[in-house]
Design an enzyme around this catalytic site. Structure first.
Site, PDB file in Angstrom:
ATOM      1  N   HIS A 104       0.824  -1.093   0.016  1.00  0.00           N
ATOM      2  CA  HIS A 104       0.225  -0.042  -0.116  1.00  0.00           C
ATOM      3  C   HIS A 104       0.900   1.156  -0.080  1.00  0.00           C
ATOM      4  O   HIS A 104       1.814   1.291   0.721  1.00  0.00           O
ATOM      5  CB  HIS A 104      -0.764  -0.113   1.310  1.00  0.00           C
ATOM      6  CG  HIS A 104      -1.812   1.192   1.336  1.00  0.00           C
ATOM      7  ND1 HIS A 104      -1.257   2.278   1.942  1.00  0.00           N
ATOM      8  CD2 HIS A 104      -3.146   1.166   1.391  1.00  0.00           C
ATOM      9  CE1 HIS A 104      -2.444   3.267   1.842  1.00  0.00           C
ATOM     10  NE2 HIS A 104      -3.679   2.368   1.676  1.00  0.00           N
ATOM     11  N   ARG A 160      -2.718   0.757  -4.646  1.00  0.00           N
ATOM     12  CA  ARG A 160      -2.129  -0.521  -4.618  1.00  0.00           C
ATOM     13  C   ARG A 160      -2.844  -0.972  -6.015  1.00  0.00           C
ATOM     14  O   ARG A 160      -3.233  -0.349  -6.782  1.00  0.00           O
ATOM     15  CB  ARG A 160      -3.543  -1.218  -3.664  1.00  0.00           C
ATOM     16  CG  ARG A 160      -3.308  -0.805  -2.281  1.00  0.00           C
ATOM     17  CD  ARG A 160      -4.277  -1.643  -1.442  1.00  0.00           C
ATOM     18  NE  ARG A 160      -5.501  -0.834  -1.073  1.00  0.00           N
ATOM     19  CZ  ARG A 160      -6.583  -1.399  -0.410  1.00  0.00           C
ATOM     20  NH1 ARG A 160      -6.820  -2.675  -0.552  1.00  0.00           N
ATOM     21  NH2 ARG A 160      -7.685  -0.640   0.013  1.00  0.00           N
ATOM     22  N   LYS A 167      -5.944  -0.772  -7.985  1.00  0.00           N
ATOM     23  CA  LYS A 167      -7.114   0.201  -7.266  1.00  0.00           C
ATOM     24  C   LYS A 167      -6.963   1.574  -8.268  1.00  0.00           C
ATOM     25  O   LYS A 167      -6.293   1.750  -9.183  1.00  0.00           O
ATOM     26  CB  LYS A 167      -6.663   0.434  -6.029  1.00  0.00           C
ATOM     27  CG  LYS A 167      -6.782  -0.500  -5.172  1.00  0.00           C
ATOM     28  CD  LYS A 167      -8.137  -0.467  -4.250  1.00  0.00           C
ATOM     29  CE  LYS A 167      -8.243   0.569  -3.371  1.00  0.00           C
ATOM     30  NZ  LYS A 167      -9.846   0.624  -2.871  1.00  0.00           N
ATOM     31  N   ASP A 196      -5.732   8.275  -6.968  1.00  0.00           N
ATOM     32  CA  ASP A 196      -5.961   9.072  -5.942  1.00  0.00           C
ATOM     33  C   ASP A 196      -4.856  10.104  -5.751  1.00  0.00           C
ATOM     34  O   ASP A 196      -3.775   9.782  -5.604  1.00  0.00           O
ATOM     35  CB  ASP A 196      -6.418   8.370  -4.609  1.00  0.00           C
ATOM     36  CG  ASP A 196      -6.793   9.271  -3.405  1.00  0.00           C
ATOM     37  OD1 ASP A 196      -6.332  10.615  -3.459  1.00  0.00           O
ATOM     38  OD2 ASP A 196      -7.247   8.844  -2.361  1.00  0.00           O
ATOM     39  N   CYS A 231      -3.931  12.090  -3.514  1.00  0.00           N
ATOM     40  CA  CYS A 231      -3.251  11.890  -2.149  1.00  0.00           C
ATOM     41  C   CYS A 231      -1.853  11.294  -2.400  1.00  0.00           C
ATOM     42  O   CYS A 231      -0.727  11.223  -1.732  1.00  0.00           O
ATOM     43  CB  CYS A 231      -3.851  11.369  -1.126  1.00  0.00           C
ATOM     44  SG  CYS A 231      -4.289   9.808  -0.887  1.00  0.00           S
ATOM     45  N   TYR A 232      -1.901  10.133  -3.232  1.00  0.00           N
ATOM     46  CA  TYR A 232      -0.695   9.340  -3.512  1.00  0.00           C
ATOM     47  C   TYR A 232       0.300   9.975  -4.366  1.00  0.00           C
ATOM     48  O   TYR A 232       1.684   9.429  -4.521  1.00  0.00           O
ATOM     49  CB  TYR A 232      -1.167   7.806  -4.295  1.00  0.00           C
ATOM     50  CG  TYR A 232      -2.059   6.988  -3.217  1.00  0.00           C
ATOM     51  CD1 TYR A 232      -1.316   6.619  -2.224  1.00  0.00           C
ATOM     52  CD2 TYR A 232      -3.335   6.861  -3.476  1.00  0.00           C
ATOM     53  CE1 TYR A 232      -2.262   5.850  -0.967  1.00  0.00           C
ATOM     54  CE2 TYR A 232      -4.132   5.973  -2.432  1.00  0.00           C
ATOM     55  CZ  TYR A 232      -3.399   5.699  -1.322  1.00  0.00           C
ATOM     56  OH  TYR A 232      -4.488   4.970  -0.451  1.00  0.00           O
ATOM     57  N   ASP A 242      -9.213  13.851  -4.293  1.00  0.00           N
ATOM     58  CA  ASP A 242      -8.844  12.740  -4.776  1.00  0.00           C
ATOM     59  C   ASP A 242      -9.062  12.465  -6.123  1.00  0.00           C
ATOM     60  O   ASP A 242      -7.801  12.340  -6.656  1.00  0.00           O
ATOM     61  CB  ASP A 242      -9.692  11.799  -3.897  1.00  0.00           C
ATOM     62  CG  ASP A 242      -9.864  10.376  -4.411  1.00  0.00           C
ATOM     63  OD1 ASP A 242      -9.211  10.036  -5.520  1.00  0.00           O
ATOM     64  OD2 ASP A 242     -10.409   9.549  -3.865  1.00  0.00           O
ATOM     65  N   ASP A 269     -11.025  18.255   0.229  1.00  0.00           N
ATOM     66  CA  ASP A 269     -10.713  18.242   1.658  1.00  0.00           C
ATOM     67  C   ASP A 269      -9.504  18.883   2.013  1.00  0.00           C
ATOM     68  O   ASP A 269      -8.537  18.924   1.228  1.00  0.00           O
ATOM     69  CB  ASP A 269     -11.187  16.907   2.301  1.00  0.00           C
ATOM     70  CG  ASP A 269     -10.127  15.635   1.703  1.00  0.00           C
ATOM     71  OD1 ASP A 269      -9.104  15.952   2.023  1.00  0.00           O
ATOM     72  OD2 ASP A 269     -10.824  14.905   1.276  1.00  0.00           O
ATOM     73  N   HIS A 325      -6.561  15.858   1.385  1.00  0.00           N
ATOM     74  CA  HIS A 325      -6.078  15.755   0.062  1.00  0.00           C
ATOM     75  C   HIS A 325      -5.706  17.208  -0.552  1.00  0.00           C
ATOM     76  O   HIS A 325      -4.295  16.917  -1.250  1.00  0.00           O
ATOM     77  CB  HIS A 325      -7.305  15.654  -0.919  1.00  0.00           C
ATOM     78  CG  HIS A 325      -7.468  14.088  -0.859  1.00  0.00           C
ATOM     79  ND1 HIS A 325      -8.602  13.663   0.009  1.00  0.00           N
ATOM     80  CD2 HIS A 325      -7.070  12.941  -1.525  1.00  0.00           C
ATOM     81  CE1 HIS A 325      -8.761  12.325  -0.234  1.00  0.00           C
ATOM     82  NE2 HIS A 325      -7.727  11.676  -0.936  1.00  0.00           N
TER      83      HIS A 325
END
Lengths: 470, 346
Positions: free
Chosen positions: A216, A258, A261, A264, A266-267, A384, A391, A394
């Site tokens: 992750h 991951r 998936k 997003d 934030c990654y 995201d 938010d 993020h």
């Protein structure tokens, strides 16, 4: 086995791809040659959204009532990345508030009167470092914090989040990060941490939250950063980790957390920073690949080969410099003989000042494009992915990831990136640089380091925190 | 403690006779707090009373009741959860009742660390009795979100700590039949194959698992999950991987098909770096894909990197780097050979 049955994973992925493609198509249709000229960071809007959050949050934020130091960190760090300031009054208010979250026995809770928790301790310490004032740094009770960290150590070698709380890689990272940046690390604190994190690297190459779980992005950052900070990163399978992380960048340009998936924003930080960190681990990577680091001996043979890739030229250009700075085998020796390793407490400083012998292994421009076109929201804040709301979390990690991507081509700490490596108009888009191990703005890190180094030499009594009297 | 009861007919604590003796403790936010939350009146009051009993360390039935209300207002408050555990232990409450409480809270909070941690604590206390319930509970979560990270961690913990491995491989199989791209299910499969006390371990299971995985790859060669799983099956034993004829055959099949070749090439590159002696068929399959700009004399590993630079432009820098590493490795081994020859001549 049926061929290409349409499953939930595929359906969800197609929906996102379609949305993202629409956005990119639109930008490329109005400016086919240089769509990046049309985009910039909506600094004022973001600043408005962030400072609003510092001043007042609606009732829906009650679910984050045990995460208020996080709200401080997300907003303050985002503002610092934008190069903005909130002014002395609000800064003092933030110091006062965080002091109220500090437990009498060390560490910070999610709000005043709550139990100390490692994650909110990390958020509070990083917030105070980001505020940067002497009052902010001296408000941290370093001695009590050390006893709190020690109390959170678990028999597994890892840390637990709070008294009676869960043990995972996040807890290891947040504990090691604050201990390192505040210069309160010792052997007892790091004993067994490396074993725990090592047991979380999965067959895929990334790192999981607990042994056996799935690789992750968030935990991979935490695990890798913690291993670097305790000087045991050579124990991880780095080629495997690299191969896993580069495959996390998807067709949208952003990273997924991951395998299989969705992307997003934030990654952009969690995974982007992993690649950024790895660029500074080339000696260990070479060693693990069975290469000697004596690259200069190969340079002689190289001339006979016609095909020389960019990477090789880059490698060879600086190889002699690397040798001057780091003795051969230094990477391996650290582990074998701890007494020869650099002082653990200063690994964060040593790391950021390493010459960078490896170019970024991800597409940094495409990542910036995703953050700016898909995650950025015009009225302020980041999200995201398209279709989601903004938010503070993020916003913080999209901006942090953007900074990582912008500076990923720079050759040394403190040097600004070239305009060609920054997506969008340079002066409008360039963010402050972060220290990739702690995710605080680099200049603030230097100040905190100076402070923490000075603390070591003064008498313990003068370390007492200055609680504001009210 | 029903959630409807709280939201619809909640009586303020200050009006409840059994709370008359408690003096609420307001939050010490200071004169000018940052990130101040505009709490509802119910929220503030509940937390004020919570602070009062928490500070007094009151381990009573009404304290338990209060933590329940506070958790419903904010399930993320780990202090409340922790105190609740202290009270539960002190009162010796029937923990099966507690499980029902957590079930009610869990519904909308499947990604909350605290609830899962509490569940783990409960299951540990309940022991073997909890196995069926916990496995069923996580199944229910996966029917909504088959990749829920917390639920998978919980399920793995239950299996390891309390048992219940019997049907786990079949369950993985079922989830993968639903969605072969579900990497969490692949990860769980790996967990079962390597850790189940009933299956004999990775080496014993390898052949069956390779069969299954190779089939999955043939069905969708662009699916990264089975490729990584296949590599995982040979973790720490690349020698056997290099010698597995099934692996060589699926590589050839994919490379000569119209499907995406990226993962097959990546896999082959890894094998070559582990001294695979490639068959003529595999070499030709790579040659067909090699860009014309490449010299035909180029090493196979470098050809593969060149193909990948074109076929996988997102990772062009990675493949470029891999190419440079392969090259340096090659030079080094040539140097080593030369030195070895020299010493033989001497």
């Amino acid at each position: 086995m049926e061929s290409r049955k349409v499953t939930k994973t595929l359906e969800d992925q197609w929906v996102v791809e379609r949305r993202v493609r629409e956005i990119y198509d639109y930008f490329y249709s109005i400016s086919p040659n240089s769509p990046s000229d049309l985009i910039e960071i909506e600094r004022d809007k973001h600043f408005g959204y962030l400072s609003q959050g510092l001043r007042k949050l609606g009732p829906s934020f009650s679910v984050l009532d045990a995460s208020r130091p996080w709200l401080c960190y997300w907003t303050l760090h985002s503002i610092a990345l934008l190069g903005e300031s909130i002014g002395g009054k609000l800064e003092n208010d933030a110091i006062d508030f965080l002091t109220r979250c500090q437990d009498k026995d060390g560490g910070y809770g999610g709000g005043p009167g709550q139990m100390p928790h490692l994650a909110t301790t990390y958020a509070a310490v990083n917030s105070l470092i980001t505020l940067g004032k002497p009052e902010a740094l001296s408000s941290i009770n370093r001695e009590k914090l050390y006893t709190f960290l020690l109390r959170m150590k678990d028999a597994s070698g890892g840390f637990r989040m709070h008294d009676g709380g869960e043990v995972d890689v996040r807890a290891c990272y947040t504990a090691i990060s604050v201990a390192n940046i505040l210069n309160i690390v010792d052997d007892e604190l790091i004993h067994g941490v490396g074993n725990y994190i090592l047991s979380c690297q999965t067959y895929e190459g990334g790192i999981a939250g607990e042994p056996g779980s799935e690789a992750h992005g968030g935990y991979t950052f935490c695990g890798l950063a913690a291993m670097i900070l305790i000087n045991e990163v050579n124990r991880l399978d780095l080629p495997g980790l690299i191969d896993w992380v580069v495959f996390r960048q998807g067709v949208e340009g952003g990273f997924q957390g991951r395998t299989n998936k969705l992307v997003d924003g934030c990654y952009s930080f969690w995974q982007g920073a992993v690649v950024f960190l790895i660029q500074r681990l080339n000696l260990i990577v070479h060693e693990q690949l069975g290469l000697s680091n004596d690259l200069s001996t190969e340079s002689a043979d190289d001339s006979s080969e016609s095909e020389l890739s960019d990477e090789e030229e880059h490698l060879e250009g600086i190889s002699s410099h690397v040798q001057d700075t780091f003795p051969l085998g230094q990477a391996g020796a650290c582990q074998e003989n701890a007494s020869h390793s650099p002082k653990i407490a200063d690994t964060g400083y040593e790391f950021i000042n390493r010459p960078i012998a490896m170019r970024p292994l991800f597409d940094s421009m495409y990542l910036q494009q995703y953050v700016l076109l898909c995650s950025q929201i015009e009225v302020g804040g980041f999200r995201d992915k398209p279709g989601k709301g903004r938010d503070y979390y993020h916003t913080c990690y999209c901006l942090s990831g953007l900074s990582i991507a912008q500076y990923s081509w720079t050759d040394e700490a403190d040097s600004p990136p070239l305009p060609r490596d920054v997506f969008g108009p340079y002066s409008k888009c360039l963010l402050e640089q972060v220290h990739p191990l702690f995710n605080v703005v680099l200049d603030r890190y230097y100040e905190a380091r100076e402070y923490s180094q000075a603390c070591e030499t003064v008498s313990p009594l003068s370390l007492a925190p200055t609680f504001s009297e009210t | 403690m029903d959630s409807c009861e709280v939201t619809k007919t909640r009586i303020p604590f200050k009006e409840r006779p059994d709370w008359a003796d408690v003096k609420p403790v307001p939050q010490d936010d200071g004169p000018c707090p940052v990130v101040p939350i505009a709490y509802t009146e119910d929220f503030s009051e509940t937390m004020d009373y919570f602070r009062a009993i928490y500070v007094a360390d009151e381990r009573s039935t009404r304290a338990l009741q209060l933590t329940g209300e506070a958790i419903q207002l904010n399930p993320g408050n780990y202090t409340v959860w922790q105190f609740r555990r202290v009270v539960l232990e002190a009162l010796g409450v029937d923990l099966r009742e507690e499980l029902k409480f957590v079930d009610r809270i869990a519904g909308e909070n499947t990604k909350n660390y605290q609830i899962w941690h509490h569940r783990r604590w409960l299951a540990e206390k309940l022991g073997a009795d909890a196995v069926t319930n916990e496995l069923e509970f996580t199944k229910k979560i996966f029917s909504q979100d088959a990749k829920n990270y917390h639920a998978w961690s919980h399920r793995q913990w239950v299996l390891q700590a309390l048992g219940g491995w019997e049907d786990e491989l079949a369950y993985c199989q079922q989830l993968l039949e639903d969605d072969i791209y579900n990497n969490s299910a692949w990860n769980q499969r790996y967990f079962v194959v390597t850790r189940s006390p009933l299956l004999g371990g990775l080496v014993a299971m390898r052949e069956l698992e390779v069969n299954y995985t190779v089939q999955a790859i043939r069905a969708s060669p662009e699916n990264e999950s089975p490729w990584r799983y296949l590599r995982g099956l040979y973790k720490n034993d690349t020698q056997s991987l290099v010698q597995d004829s099934q692996v060589a055959s699926v590589l050839w099949d994919v490379l000569t098909s119209q499907n995406s070749h990226v993962h097959a090439l990546r896999f082959l590159l890894d094998l070559l770096c582990h001294d695979l002696e490639p068959s003529q068929e595999l070499k030709s399959a790579v040659d067909v894909l090699t860009p014309q700009s490449c010299s035909p004399d180029l090493a196979l590993t470098k050809k593969i990197c060149s193909i990948l630079e074109h076929a996988d432009p997102m990772r062009v820098k990675y493949w470029n780097w891999r190419k440079s590493m392969v090259r340096v490795q090659l030079l080094q081994s040539q140097n080593a050979e030369r030195l070895a020859n020299l010493s033989v001549q001497e």
